[in-house]
Design an enzyme around this catalytic site. Structure first.
Site, PDB file in Angstrom:
ATOM      1  N   GLU A   1       0.987  -0.966  -0.066  1.00 30.60           N
ATOM      2  CA  GLU A   1       0.310  -0.118  -0.299  1.00 30.60           C
ATOM      3  C   GLU A   1       0.542   1.089  -0.205  1.00 30.60           C
ATOM      4  OE1 GLU A   1      -3.155   2.489   2.931  1.00 30.60           O
ATOM      5  OE2 GLU A   1      -2.400   0.208   3.196  1.00 30.60           O
TER       6      GLU A   1
ATOM      7  N   ARG B   1       0.454   9.996   0.844  1.00 32.95           N
ATOM      8  CA  ARG B   1       0.939  11.516   2.067  1.00 32.95           C
ATOM      9  C   ARG B   1       2.054  11.342   1.536  1.00 32.95           C
ATOM     10  NH1 ARG B   1       0.111   7.477   7.078  1.00 32.95           N
ATOM     11  NH2 ARG B   1      -1.797   6.555   6.937  1.00 32.95           N
TER      12      ARG B   1
ATOM     13  N   THR C   1      -4.770   5.818   2.033  1.00 28.72           N
ATOM     14  CA  THR C   1      -4.555   7.492   2.242  1.00 28.72           C
ATOM     15  C   THR C   1      -6.128   8.129   1.127  1.00 28.72           C
ATOM     16  OG1 THR C   1      -2.867   6.960   3.377  1.00 28.72           O
ATOM     17  CG2 THR C   1      -4.452   9.139   3.397  1.00 28.72           C
TER      18      THR C   1
ATOM     19  N   LYS D   1     -11.461  -1.517   6.682  1.00 27.74           N
ATOM     20  CA  LYS D   1     -10.016  -1.743   7.024  1.00 27.74           C
ATOM     21  C   LYS D   1     -10.390  -0.501   8.501  1.00 27.74           C
ATOM     22  CE  LYS D   1      -6.608   1.789   6.985  1.00 27.74           C
ATOM     23  NZ  LYS D   1      -5.799   3.171   6.322  1.00 27.74           N
TER      24      LYS D   1
END
Length: 208
Positions: free
Chosen positions: A40, A44, A68, A128
């Protein structure tokens, strides 16, 4: 590949922040060498999309995705960069619609039973739990298994080598997410053997 098949590929999904795109391919290869295939890459950092493309093109054994993700636009950009799955810290109606339309495995973030139920209504049975430790951790997931038996989770947030095994032992956990496999200092120093060793240790957690 659907979301359930995705989370069954590796017991731990590393949550990766790529600061230097030149490290992305070697980092991915070191994780794959240790048995970790699902990666993943979080949005960011400015290097995230470039890293996804490089890994997708040069590390065929890796299944690289994006984390994200907060908007349909971010999802679209990541998929065009080569992401094969997507993960979000939460879920909006717009993002859910975009994820369904894309046909890409998508794990929405949930933190309450109501959020988990709503995500399931929208078609996402693999979710998640985030931030896992902060909202109740393994005890919460254990409690949810009775009333929500059809949901499978990838808990992320506060999970590390010391507590990952207790999550992986739960019947409603397919894998866990964590950043401990890719310490920033090791990446900066290009200590790829050390990261491969961490990946091997993570894979062994599922066998415990």
């Amino acid at each position: 590949m659907n979301a359930l098949e995705l989370i069954e590929l590796s017991p731990v999904m590393p949550v990766i922040v790529v600061r230097d795109p030149d490290t992305a391919v070697d980092l991915a290869r070191s994780l794959v060498a240790g048995g970790i295939r699902t990666l993943e890459i979080t949005l960011r950092s400015a290097a995230a999309l470039e890293a996804i493309t490089a890994i997708q093109n040069q590390v065929p054994d890796a299944v690289v995705g994006v984390g994200t993700v907060r908007t349909p636009q971010q999802l679209d950009a990541a998929l065009r960069a080569g992401a094969r799955f997507a993960i979000s810290p939460g879920l909006t109606e717009e993002l859910a619609g975009a994820a369904r339309a894309s046909g890409t495995p998508f794990l929405p973030g949930v933190a309450t039973a109501s959020e988990a139920m709503r995500a399931a209504e929208l078609g996402f049975l693999v979710q998640k739990l985030f931030p896992a430790e902060a909202v109740g951790g393994a005890a919460l997931l254990r409690a949810w298994h009775g009333p929500l038996p059809d949901l499978i989770f990838c808990p992320t947030g506060g999970i590390h080598a010391g507590n990952a095994a207790q999550y992986l032992a739960l019947p409603n956990v397919g894998c866990v997410g964590g950043s401990w496999l890719t310490p920033a200092a090791a990446i900066e120093a290009r200590q790829w053997d050390a990261i491969t060793a961490l990946a091997r240790e993570a894979c062994a957690l599922a066998a415990g």
